[in-house]
Scaffold this active site. Structure first.
Site, PDB file in Angstrom:
ATOM      1  N   ASP A  88      34.036  91.174  56.766  1.00  0.00           N
ATOM      2  CA  ASP A  88      35.197  91.543  57.022  1.00  0.00           C
ATOM      3  C   ASP A  88      35.549  91.976  58.515  1.00  0.00           C
ATOM      4  O   ASP A  88      34.612  92.209  59.073  1.00  0.00           O
ATOM      5  CB  ASP A  88      35.478  92.851  56.310  1.00  0.00           C
ATOM      6  CG  ASP A  88      35.576  93.000  54.657  1.00  0.00           C
ATOM      7  OD1 ASP A  88      35.517  91.610  54.293  1.00  0.00           O
ATOM      8  OD2 ASP A  88      35.814  93.809  54.027  1.00  0.00           O
ATOM      9  N   HIS A 144      27.437  88.367  55.477  1.00  0.00           N
ATOM     10  CA  HIS A 144      26.957  87.298  54.465  1.00  0.00           C
ATOM     11  C   HIS A 144      26.629  85.948  54.953  1.00  0.00           C
ATOM     12  O   HIS A 144      27.128  85.544  56.157  1.00  0.00           O
ATOM     13  CB  HIS A 144      27.993  87.460  53.314  1.00  0.00           C
ATOM     14  CG  HIS A 144      27.921  88.686  52.350  1.00  0.00           C
ATOM     15  ND1 HIS A 144      27.599  88.785  51.062  1.00  0.00           N
ATOM     16  CD2 HIS A 144      27.814  89.951  52.886  1.00  0.00           C
ATOM     17  CE1 HIS A 144      27.608  90.223  50.574  1.00  0.00           C
ATOM     18  NE2 HIS A 144      27.860  90.557  51.543  1.00  0.00           N
ATOM     19  N   SER A 247      30.151  96.343  64.754  1.00  0.00           N
ATOM     20  CA  SER A 247      29.945  95.591  65.857  1.00  0.00           C
ATOM     21  C   SER A 247      30.364  94.186  65.659  1.00  0.00           C
ATOM     22  O   SER A 247      31.498  93.961  64.988  1.00  0.00           O
ATOM     23  CB  SER A 247      28.533  95.409  66.243  1.00  0.00           C
ATOM     24  OG  SER A 247      28.157  94.676  67.488  1.00  0.00           O
TER      25      SER A 247
END
Length: 281
Positions: A88, A144, A247
């Site tokens: 995200d 992921h 980050s």
């Protein structure tokens, strides 16, 4: 250049991040709840999609920050030729790697060799593709796999811990190639793929699913871990790592294997599992 960005040149990066780490792992009810409530309120965090929606149920701020999502909150795109968005956040920049150089912001760039810390490792990506994804404090902080692959090696590159916010990215030369980072090299059925976990000011650590905590382990020398004989394979959409504070993750792909989704551009909001690119083979 903003005052905060100017200050990051002189701030004691590692000391501040070490202090932030102590706060993040504190189990003091008052400390951890104040931190959680502040971030939820300030950044409008949507806890309804978290596996644990009760902000008081987390034993520490770090447990909250690295929270899992409930099943089905994110799903991989159904197109089997789609490489997936790894996290995200927002696109910082994405596009072609031009003769080994990666665009950072207007007037700013760095080389794949600088980012990866190795000339030979950078060569397969010389004219490939990159996508830089910024994770804000409100986002899900697990990263992921865009595509399935077998882990070849990781490279811990020590460095600074500049902020990776928009102002810093615009003004700090070669920022992503200067910050401390963990480079993860995978072998896939289309060739090499790199996923670079970039640390930032107040980032307390990076953890991987195969070895646990990788940053902080502050040092001054590049550390390479060879995983060729350990048969660590991750599927498309599998979790691979997590940030213990927000980050940036940078994905590198070799030339000629994929095309970035045409709808992606700088500052585009993105969600884990949507299309990053499509194979062209």
């Amino acid at each position: 250049m903003s005052l905060l960005t100017s200050l990051t040149y002189v701030l004691p990066h590692r000391l501040l991040s070490s202090l932030a780490r102590r706060l993040a792992y504190s189990t003091s009810p008052g400390v951890k709840q104040w931190l959680i409530d502040t971030v939820v309120r300030k950044f409008n965090v949507d806890l309804a999609e978290a596996a644990e929606p009760d902000p008081r149920a987390y034993p520490s701020f770090n447990a909250f920050f690295t929270r899992a999502l409930k099943p089905g909150a994110r799903v991989p795109d159904a197109d089997p030729s789609a490489l997936l968005m790894p996290a995200d956040g927002h696109i910082s920049q994405c596009g072609a790697i031009v003769d080994g150089r990666i665009f950072q912001a207007k007037g700013q760039s760095f080389t794949a060799e600088e980012l990866l810390g190795d000339e030979a490792a950078a060569e397969p990506f010389r004219n490939g593709l990159y996508a830089t994804v910024y994770l804000s404090p409100r986002d899900y902080h697990r990263v992921h796999m865009p595509w399935g692959g077998k882990l070849r090696e990781t490279v811990h590159v020590p460095g600074r811990l500049f902020s990776v916010g928009t102002a810093a990215v615009a003004h700090v030369p070669r920022l992503f190639a200067r910050n401390e980072r963990l480079v993860c090299h995978f072998d896939t059925d289309f060739g090499p793929m790199a996923s670079v976990m970039v640390g930032a000011l107040l980032v307390s650590g990076v953890e991987t699913v195969w070895s646990g905590e990788e940053i902080p382990r502050y040092g001054d020398a590049i550390t390479v871990k060879d995983y060729r004989g350990e048969d660590i394979a991750l599927d498309r959409f599998d979790e691979m790592a997590r940030f213990n504070y927000g980050s940036t993750v940078i994905i590198l792909l070799p030339p000629g294997v994929a095309e970035l989704d045409p709808g992606l551009k700088a500052e585009s909001p993105v969600r884990l599992g949507q299309v990053l690119a499509r194979l062209v083979r």
